[in-house]
Design an enzyme around this catalytic site. Structure first.
Site, PDB file in Angstrom:
ATOM      1  N   HIS A 255       0.826  -1.214   0.000  1.00  0.00           N
ATOM      2  CA  HIS A 255       0.000   0.000   0.000  1.00  0.00           C
ATOM      3  C   HIS A 255       0.862   1.266   0.000  1.00  0.00           C
ATOM      4  O   HIS A 255       2.048   1.233   0.321  1.00  0.00           O
ATOM      5  CB  HIS A 255      -0.915   0.002   1.226  1.00  0.00           C
ATOM      6  CG  HIS A 255      -0.145   0.023   2.515  1.00  0.00           C
ATOM      7  ND1 HIS A 255       0.410   1.164   3.029  1.00  0.00           N
ATOM      8  CD2 HIS A 255       0.169  -0.978   3.378  1.00  0.00           C
ATOM      9  CE1 HIS A 255       1.038   0.877   4.168  1.00  0.00           C
ATOM     10  NE2 HIS A 255       0.912  -0.416   4.397  1.00  0.00           N
ATOM     11  N   GLU A 331      -1.951  -7.213   7.794  1.00  0.00           N
ATOM     12  CA  GLU A 331      -0.634  -7.129   8.421  1.00  0.00           C
ATOM     13  C   GLU A 331      -0.675  -7.838   9.773  1.00  0.00           C
ATOM     14  O   GLU A 331      -1.757  -8.079  10.331  1.00  0.00           O
ATOM     15  CB  GLU A 331      -0.237  -5.659   8.591  1.00  0.00           C
ATOM     16  CG  GLU A 331       1.139  -5.399   9.201  1.00  0.00           C
ATOM     17  CD  GLU A 331       2.283  -6.040   8.418  1.00  0.00           C
ATOM     18  OE1 GLU A 331       2.418  -7.280   8.502  1.00  0.00           O
ATOM     19  OE2 GLU A 331       3.026  -5.312   7.737  1.00  0.00           O
TER      20      GLU A 331
END
Length: 451
Positions: A255, A331
């Site tokens: 990202h 994550e």
């Protein structure tokens, strides 16, 4: 309900003289990744082969129990005697064996342990540990894990306990299962030794665990675009064997930046879930343009965290695709470290941080997720996505840790390699998975679209 921990124990023992100077070795492996979870070895003086083999079994079972009381264990040994006796198919008559078998049986409930015989050539890791222990005993010393080379003796296609993924099974799913088995040959830690990471300030160069921005030679993988071909030992490399057809290709996009990224703060799945910053939105637009020009992405899958969904949506809008959210691409949870810099964590939680750097099984303070647990999660996610996107090019918008783990597994690299890769914000990496189980890392940390 939480699933029980599953491990494979491989054990062996030997005697130089039978009876003679003897020793044993045992290794505990993660069946999903092939990683070495524990090693045990000891010189036991004068004993027979069978006594040493039983001692190896006992050590392996105890090491497995230390991981979890409800652990499910598959014991693999090349001793037909021990396997058949502990399975209850052969009677135990020898007086030296009875107390050892009874001791082994008491370590874990019978329902938690199964036994499997394997030929000696498939038990090289434990065999080498036993020989290292006997060599140490000959020198009047005990075996030390830091000097072990046993991890390098594992075979290329050890059949582990993990079943194939459930659901529709096609060529891609079969290939993923082959990848998982073949990678067991090369993803273990070395002899129980701790990793020697690069200097701390080069490991955590962004908000998500560690795509550094500097460091000395060897601290990181090269950020230059390129191709790294890899194949499991004993199999043909892509391009050199039979045509396996169109691979399933994962384009791995980290990202764009958040406000935490320039501050180099831990930002996992247990923190504030920040949005993209202005810089991050510019990066997302840039990578969207690059992928649109490339024209190969057929589907977009994103982590559920906001920074990934925003990045993925920017790309999907440009490509005319929809975004599918995949929970397994999140994550890791950094627990009490969320929002802190590396220096702050080192000051507040020095022992926990050192344990985390030393072992993939250590979790961040306050209930975070270890790299070992993340590897199991991401491996399962990879297999699901391979089955769902066979023969297609799929963009996975995710974070530093999932990208590094996918690359590590494809290369068959050890866990400490996670600290040796650089992943910049909005960087692109790529892995192709072939039907025969080969994996090809085609790109790592490409940021050309940001220049």
């Amino acid at each position: 309900m939480q699933q029980p921990v599953r491990v494979v124990v491989e054990a062996d023992g030997g005697s130089r003289g039978n009876p003679g100077p003897a020793g044993y070795g045992a290794v505990v492996l993660d069946p999903a990744t092939g990683e070495t979870l524990a090693e045990r070895a000891e010189s036991i003086g004068i004993a027979t082969n069978n006594v040493a083999e039983y001692r190896g079994l006992i050590a392996g079972l105890r090491a497995a129990r230390e991981l979890a009381a409800d652990v499910q264990v598959l014991v693999r040994m090349d001793s037909k005697l021990v396997v058949e006796q502990m399975s209850g198919r052969w009677k135990i008559k020898h007086p030296d064996m009875k107390p050892l078998a009874a001791e082994a049986a008491k370590i874990l409930p019978r329902a938690q342990v199964t036994y499997e015989w394997i030929p000696r050539e498939k038990n090289k890791h434990a065999d080498r540990l036993a020989n290292e222990a006997m060599d140490a005993g000959k020198r009047g010393r005990q075996w030390e894990p830091s000097g072990s080379t046993a991890v390098f003796d594992r075979g290329a296609a050890r059949a582990l306990a993990t079943p194939p993924p459930s659901g529709p099974v096609g060529d891609a799913a079969a290939g993923a299962a082959a990848v998982r088995a073949a990678l067991a040959a090369g993803t273990g830690t070395r002899g129980g030794a701790t990793a020697e990471p690069a200097p701390a300030d080069t490991l955590f160069g962004d908000a998500d665990m560690g795509g550094g921005t500097g460091g000395g030679p060897g601290a990181h993988a090269s950020s230059a675009p390129g191709t790294v071909e890899t194949s499991a030992p004993g199999t043909a490399a892509p391009g050199w064997g039979p045509d396996m057809g169109t691979p399933a290709t994962f384009v791995l996009l980290r990202h764009g930046e958040t406000a935490l990224t320039p501050q180099k703060r831990f930002s996992g799945s247990g923190g504030s879930d920040p949005e993209l910053s202005e810089a991050g939105r510019r990066q997302a637009a840039a990578v969207a343009g690059s992928l649109a020009a490339r024209g190969t992405v057929q589907s977009v899958v994103s982590s559920p965290l906001r920074r990934c969904r925003e990045t993925a949506q920017a790309v999907a809008d440009r490509l005319g695709l929809t975004v599918t959210v995949e929970e397994g691409l999140r994550e890791v949870d950094f627990g009490a470290w969320e929002g802190l810099t590396f220096a702050e964590v080192r000051e507040r939680f020095p022992d926990d941080l050192q344990a985390w750097l030393d072992s993939p099984r250590a979790a961040p303070t306050g209930g975070g997720e270890s790299f070992a647990a993340a590897t199991r999660r991401i491996s399962a996610t990879r297999d699901r996505l391979l089955a769902a996107h066979a023969g297609r090019t799929t963009l996975l918008v995710t974070h530093v840790t999932p990208v590094k783990i996918l690359v590590r597994l494809a290369l068959g690299a050890p866990p400490e390699s996670l600290f040796r890769m650089e992943l910049s914000a909005a960087s692109v990496s790529e892995v192709a998975y072939y039907a025969d189980g080969n994996a090809s890392v085609r790109l790592l940390n490409d940021t050309a679209h940001l220049r």
